[in-house]
Structures are given as structure tokens and as C-alpha cells.
Design a protein around this motif. Sequence first.
Motif, PDB file in Angstrom:
ATOM      1  N   LEU A 130       0.827  -1.210   0.000  1.00 37.48           N
ATOM      2  CA  LEU A 130       0.000   0.000   0.000  1.00 37.48           C
ATOM      3  C   LEU A 130       0.860   1.258   0.000  1.00 37.48           C
ATOM      4  CD1 LEU A 130      -2.875   1.166   0.144  1.00 37.48           C
ATOM      5  CD2 LEU A 130      -2.691   1.049   2.645  1.00 37.48           C
ATOM      6  N   LEU A 131       1.961   1.231   0.755  1.00 42.71           N
ATOM      7  CA  LEU A 131       2.866   2.373   0.794  1.00 42.71           C
ATOM      8  C   LEU A 131       3.535   2.606  -0.558  1.00 42.71           C
ATOM      9  CD1 LEU A 131       4.575   1.842   4.268  1.00 42.71           C
ATOM     10  CD2 LEU A 131       2.838   3.549   3.674  1.00 42.71           C
ATOM     11  N   MET A 132       3.667   1.537  -1.334  1.00 47.41           N
ATOM     12  CA  MET A 132       4.272   1.640  -2.663  1.00 47.41           C
ATOM     13  C   MET A 132       3.243   1.932  -3.743  1.00 47.41           C
ATOM     14  SD  MET A 132       7.417   1.324  -2.013  1.00 47.41           S
ATOM     15  CE  MET A 132       8.051   1.244  -3.675  1.00 47.41           C
ATOM     16  N   GLY A 133       1.998   2.198  -3.353  1.00 39.44           N
ATOM     17  CA  GLY A 133       0.976   2.595  -4.311  1.00 39.44           C
ATOM     18  C   GLY A 133       0.162   1.466  -4.904  1.00 39.44           C
ATOM     19  N   VAL A 134       0.248   0.274  -4.324  1.00 41.06           N
ATOM     20  CA  VAL A 134      -0.522  -0.868  -4.816  1.00 41.06           C
ATOM     21  C   VAL A 134      -1.829  -0.949  -4.038  1.00 41.06           C
ATOM     22  CG1 VAL A 134      -0.566  -3.365  -5.154  1.00 41.06           C
ATOM     23  CG2 VAL A 134       1.579  -2.099  -5.433  1.00 41.06           C
ATOM     24  N   SER A 135      -2.927  -0.904  -4.734  1.00 40.51           N
ATOM     25  CA  SER A 135      -4.238  -0.980  -4.094  1.00 40.51           C
ATOM     26  C   SER A 135      -4.523  -2.411  -3.663  1.00 40.51           C
ATOM     27  CB  SER A 135      -5.337  -0.494  -5.046  1.00 40.51           C
ATOM     28  OG  SER A 135      -6.617  -0.740  -4.493  1.00 40.51           O
ATOM     29  N   ARG A 136      -4.655  -2.627  -2.363  1.00 43.94           N
ATOM     30  CA  ARG A 136      -4.912  -3.977  -1.854  1.00 43.94           C
ATOM     31  C   ARG A 136      -6.270  -4.494  -2.309  1.00 43.94           C
ATOM     32  NH1 ARG A 136      -6.841  -5.983   3.487  1.00 43.94           N
ATOM     33  NH2 ARG A 136      -5.986  -8.086   3.763  1.00 43.94           N
ATOM     34  N   GLU A 137      -7.286  -3.661  -2.218  1.00 40.57           N
ATOM     35  CA  GLU A 137      -8.631  -4.105  -2.578  1.00 40.57           C
ATOM     36  C   GLU A 137      -8.733  -4.430  -4.072  1.00 40.57           C
ATOM     37  OE1 GLU A 137     -10.918  -4.821  -0.476  1.00 40.57           O
ATOM     38  OE2 GLU A 137      -9.731  -4.127   1.235  1.00 40.57           O
ATOM     39  N   ARG A 138      -8.127  -3.597  -4.899  1.00 41.30           N
ATOM     40  CA  ARG A 138      -8.167  -3.862  -6.334  1.00 41.30           C
ATOM     41  C   ARG A 138      -7.405  -5.146  -6.667  1.00 41.30           C
ATOM     42  NH1 ARG A 138      -5.679   0.341  -8.045  1.00 41.30           N
ATOM     43  NH2 ARG A 138      -7.505   1.686  -8.031  1.00 41.30           N
ATOM     44  N   THR A 139      -6.293  -5.359  -6.003  1.00 39.71           N
ATOM     45  CA  THR A 139      -5.503  -6.559  -6.249  1.00 39.71           C
ATOM     46  C   THR A 139      -6.268  -7.806  -5.834  1.00 39.71           C
ATOM     47  OG1 THR A 139      -3.432  -5.337  -5.915  1.00 39.71           O
ATOM     48  CG2 THR A 139      -3.347  -7.741  -5.709  1.00 39.71           C
ATOM     49  N   ILE A 140      -6.940  -7.751  -4.702  1.00 42.93           N
ATOM     50  CA  ILE A 140      -7.733  -8.883  -4.236  1.00 42.93           C
ATOM     51  C   ILE A 140      -8.864  -9.173  -5.220  1.00 42.93           C
ATOM     52  CG2 ILE A 140      -9.326  -9.657  -2.434  1.00 42.93           C
ATOM     53  CD1 ILE A 140      -7.535  -8.164  -0.432  1.00 42.93           C
ATOM     54  N   MET A 141      -9.504  -8.106  -5.710  1.00 43.36           N
ATOM     55  CA  MET A 141     -10.588  -8.288  -6.680  1.00 43.36           C
ATOM     56  C   MET A 141     -10.070  -8.957  -7.949  1.00 43.36           C
ATOM     57  SD  MET A 141     -13.003  -5.419  -8.493  1.00 43.36           S
ATOM     58  CE  MET A 141     -11.636  -4.868  -9.532  1.00 43.36           C
ATOM     59  N   VAL A 142      -8.914  -8.518  -8.430  1.00 42.92           N
ATOM     60  CA  VAL A 142      -8.325  -9.114  -9.631  1.00 42.92           C
ATOM     61  C   VAL A 142      -7.971 -10.576  -9.387  1.00 42.92           C
ATOM     62  CG1 VAL A 142      -6.318  -9.061 -11.154  1.00 42.92           C
ATOM     63  CG2 VAL A 142      -7.491  -6.939 -10.567  1.00 42.92           C
ATOM     64  N   THR A 143      -7.487 -10.892  -8.193  1.00 37.78           N
ATOM     65  CA  THR A 143      -7.144 -12.268  -7.855  1.00 37.78           C
ATOM     66  C   THR A 143      -8.371 -13.172  -7.929  1.00 37.78           C
ATOM     67  OG1 THR A 143      -5.356 -11.509  -6.408  1.00 37.78           O
ATOM     68  CG2 THR A 143      -6.166 -13.752  -6.080  1.00 37.78           C
ATOM     69  N   PHE A 144      -9.483 -12.733  -7.347  1.00 42.31           N
ATOM     70  CA  PHE A 144     -10.720 -13.505  -7.419  1.00 42.31           C
ATOM     71  C   PHE A 144     -11.204 -13.614  -8.861  1.00 42.31           C
ATOM     72  CE2 PHE A 144     -10.918 -13.091  -2.874  1.00 42.31           C
ATOM     73  CZ  PHE A 144     -11.735 -14.130  -2.455  1.00 42.31           C
ATOM     74  N   LEU A 145     -11.044 -12.541  -9.622  1.00 41.30           N
ATOM     75  CA  LEU A 145     -11.489 -12.555 -11.017  1.00 41.30           C
ATOM     76  C   LEU A 145     -10.710 -13.581 -11.824  1.00 41.30           C
ATOM     77  CD1 LEU A 145     -13.174 -11.340 -13.332  1.00 41.30           C
ATOM     78  CD2 LEU A 145     -11.358  -9.630 -13.624  1.00 41.30           C
ATOM     79  N   ILE A 146      -9.394 -13.611 -11.669  1.00 37.10           N
ATOM     80  CA  ILE A 146      -8.571 -14.576 -12.407  1.00 37.10           C
ATOM     81  C   ILE A 146      -8.957 -15.999 -12.027  1.00 37.10           C
ATOM     82  CG2 ILE A 146      -6.226 -15.451 -12.730  1.00 37.10           C
ATOM     83  CD1 ILE A 146      -5.219 -12.584 -12.359  1.00 37.10           C
ATOM     84  N   GLY A 147      -9.107 -16.235 -10.733  1.00 35.89           N
ATOM     85  CA  GLY A 147      -9.499 -17.570 -10.288  1.00 35.89           C
ATOM     86  C   GLY A 147     -10.852 -17.984 -10.838  1.00 35.89           C
ATOM     87  N   GLY A 148     -11.804 -17.036 -10.874  1.00 33.30           N
ATOM     88  CA  GLY A 148     -13.127 -17.335 -11.403  1.00 33.30           C
ATOM     89  C   GLY A 148     -13.098 -17.625 -12.893  1.00 33.30           C
ATOM     90  N   ILE A 149     -12.319 -16.862 -13.642  1.00 29.59           N
ATOM     91  CA  ILE A 149     -12.216 -17.083 -15.091  1.00 29.59           C
ATOM     92  C   ILE A 149     -11.623 -18.456 -15.384  1.00 29.59           C
ATOM     93  CG2 ILE A 149     -10.968 -16.337 -17.155  1.00 29.59           C
ATOM     94  CD1 ILE A 149     -11.351 -13.453 -16.196  1.00 29.59           C
ATOM     95  N   LEU A 150     -10.585 -18.836 -14.647  1.00 26.69           N
ATOM     96  CA  LEU A 150      -9.986 -20.152 -14.850  1.00 26.69           C
ATOM     97  C   LEU A 150     -10.958 -21.267 -14.470  1.00 26.69           C
ATOM     98  CD1 LEU A 150      -6.339 -19.561 -13.547  1.00 26.69           C
ATOM     99  CD2 LEU A 150      -7.149 -19.645 -15.915  1.00 26.69           C
ATOM    100  N   ALA A 151     -11.757 -21.051 -13.431  1.00 25.35           N
ATOM    101  CA  ALA A 151     -12.767 -22.044 -13.061  1.00 25.35           C
ATOM    102  C   ALA A 151     -13.810 -22.186 -14.164  1.00 25.35           C
ATOM    103  CB  ALA A 151     -13.434 -21.658 -11.743  1.00 25.35           C
ATOM    104  N   GLY A 152     -14.166 -21.073 -14.822  1.00 25.90           N
ATOM    105  CA  GLY A 152     -15.101 -21.130 -15.934  1.00 25.90           C
ATOM    106  C   GLY A 152     -14.536 -21.901 -17.115  1.00 25.90           C
ATOM    107  N   ALA A 153     -13.245 -21.705 -17.385  1.00 26.16           N
ATOM    108  CA  ALA A 153     -12.600 -22.471 -18.460  1.00 26.16           C
ATOM    109  C   ALA A 153     -12.572 -23.959 -18.116  1.00 26.16           C
ATOM    110  CB  ALA A 153     -11.181 -21.953 -18.691  1.00 26.16           C
TER     111      ALA A 153
END
Length: 356
Positions: free
Chosen positions: A241-264
Motif C-alpha cells: 500500500l505504501l508503494m501505491g498498490v491498491s490492496r482491494e483492487r488486487t484482491i478483486m483481480v485475484t478472485f477474477l482470475i481464479g473465477g475465469i480459470l474455473a469457468g474455463a
Amino acid sequence: MIVHTIAESAALTPHVLDPQILASDITFDLHSLREGFWSLTIEGLAYGAIYALVAVGYTLVYGVLKLINFAHSEIFMLGMFGQYVGLLLLGFSPSGDTYNLGTLMTIGYLLAAGLVGMAVSGTAAVGLEFIAYRPLRRRNAKPLSFLITAIGMSFVLQEVVHYLLPKIPTDPRLGGTTAQPQIKLVDPTTQFHFFGAPVSNLTLVTIVVAIGLALGTDLVLNKTKLGRGVRSVAQDPDAALLMGVSRERTIMVTFLIGGILAGAAALFYTLRIPTNIVYFGGFILGIKAFCAAVLGGIGNVRGALVGGLLLGVMENYGSVVFGNQWKDVVAFALLILVLMFRPTGILGEKLGKARV
């Protein structure tokens, strides 16, 4: 619902409760294993590749949040329904016969259905994080609260499909207790032989594409700015977070990637087993995929791939050596055996410490 299912299984097969009869059902057929070694290996790799895709979703979420997302199996199940609805929207119907559309048209329709399935599972995964897990994080809930919530959401998603989906003004056949009638676009046909073992078109596509997707995800995590953000949050969310990385956005992207792979994975799974699109259809596969993630090293994408492939092959071997009824037992026995000697899994490298 699980108690009810177990009770039904016991009523259908009461002999499994008799230890003497149970022992008599155990075989030790090494001859069949030798005879069908390469066929079992190839088919095992196909199922293992599907396990691996689902396992990547488990391992990504655990690597970032230290959360075992037991509802991920229902994300996979929603992906199965999503691609099925996609085919219905494209004008297909469960006639029981295989549609002969030609290779290019069939690929196009499958891609369209797969994209719908991935969109549904990806959206459901992000929605799950937003509705169920984010409020707990904001309240600094204990890990046990996340675990109970994950198990609860697994049942909620199952029952939504079980009871509510049939009441939505869509196709009246969707949801309910029974599996969806199958829509067949592809018949398995042998493309070539490998050491005498036939390799079908479905098996070849499943192995190549599923492994490619898993390796592509690992490449994104290790070679891109997005991946560095995910690994930084996994390693130290406050410093990220101090380096400018949004924790919430990163977590959302992580769930999104996992969900897309589950769909495949759902598309490949339903191509192989088109009669298993039902509200509890992802439960056992989800448990096996979680087993694969732990087997390879929870929190490690490469470990999820290795664990999935190994699990698929070994349970195929076990089903021949000990009998098909012991197939699921072999998978978990393998997990226990590996963890006895390697508690962190085969690779044992966490996402936050992955190599750049």
C-alpha cells in the motif's frame, strides 16, 4: 444437504457399511495397470489439467488472503451453468444427438459458450469477494469467521441454483434437482496413438489448453506489473500500500482470475462429462482441486499445476489397481502420504516469495 446426500448414498449402497463386504471389494490388479498404463496416464493428465485450473483459484486466494475459499467449487459449478446457458442462447437444445457443424463452427460456438461461462464464474467470484469477504476484512474478522463464511456461501450458491434458478423466467429446465440434459457439440474421436494409447480430440484440447492457461497465469504473475502487485500484496499488504498498490483492487483481480480459470475448467469438464451439470456438480471436484493445491504447495501456481496433474494420474492408476469405487480414496491417501514427508507440498513455495 450433505447429510441428506450421504444418507441417500448409504441407502442405495448399504453394503459399503459392512467391513467384510467392503474388504472383499478391494482388488489389487497390477496387470490391468501395466496393460493400460499409457491410456490411464493420458486420461489422468486430462482430468488433472482440469483439477489444476480450479486449484489455481484456490492457491491464488490463499496466497493473497491466507483464505481457503471453499465456495470456489460453486464458482466452478456456476461456470458449468453459464456455458450451458450460453449454448441455449446460441439456439442449441438438448436433443441428445451430436450437432455436426463442422470443425470451425464447432470451435466458434464452444469459444462463445466458454466465454459466457468464464464471464459468469468470474463475475460470481468477484461478487462473492465483495459481498461475503470484504465486509469481514473491514471489520478485521478472525480467520475462523472467513472459513465459516466460505463454507456458508458454498451452500448458499448451491441452493440458489437448486431452488431459485428454476423460478427465474428463463429456460424452465435450468436448475432443480436433476442434472441438465446434455447438449453435445463434439464426439470424442481418436486423433493419434501414443505408445499404443488412443488420444482423442477432447483429451488433446483439454490437456494443451488447460496447461497453457495455468502456465500463462504463472507467467502473468511473475513477469508483469499486475503480477508484481499481486505478489507484493501476498508478501506484505501494508508495504504494498505504501508503494501505491491498491490492496482491494488486487484482491478483486485475484478472485477474477481464479473465477475465469474455473469457468474455463467448467467447459472442459462438461465436454468430457456433459451429464454432470447440476447444483452439487462442483462439490467433489472442488475438494479434489483443493487437494491438488495443497499437494503441490498451497499458494504456488506452479504447485497447483503439478499437484493437479499428479492427482489426476494417480487416481486413475488407483481406480484400476484397487477398483473404481476407491478412486476418490486414492486421491486423498496420496495427499496424506505426501504431506507426511513434505508438509508444505511438493514445491512448497508461497506466492509472496515467488521468483521474479
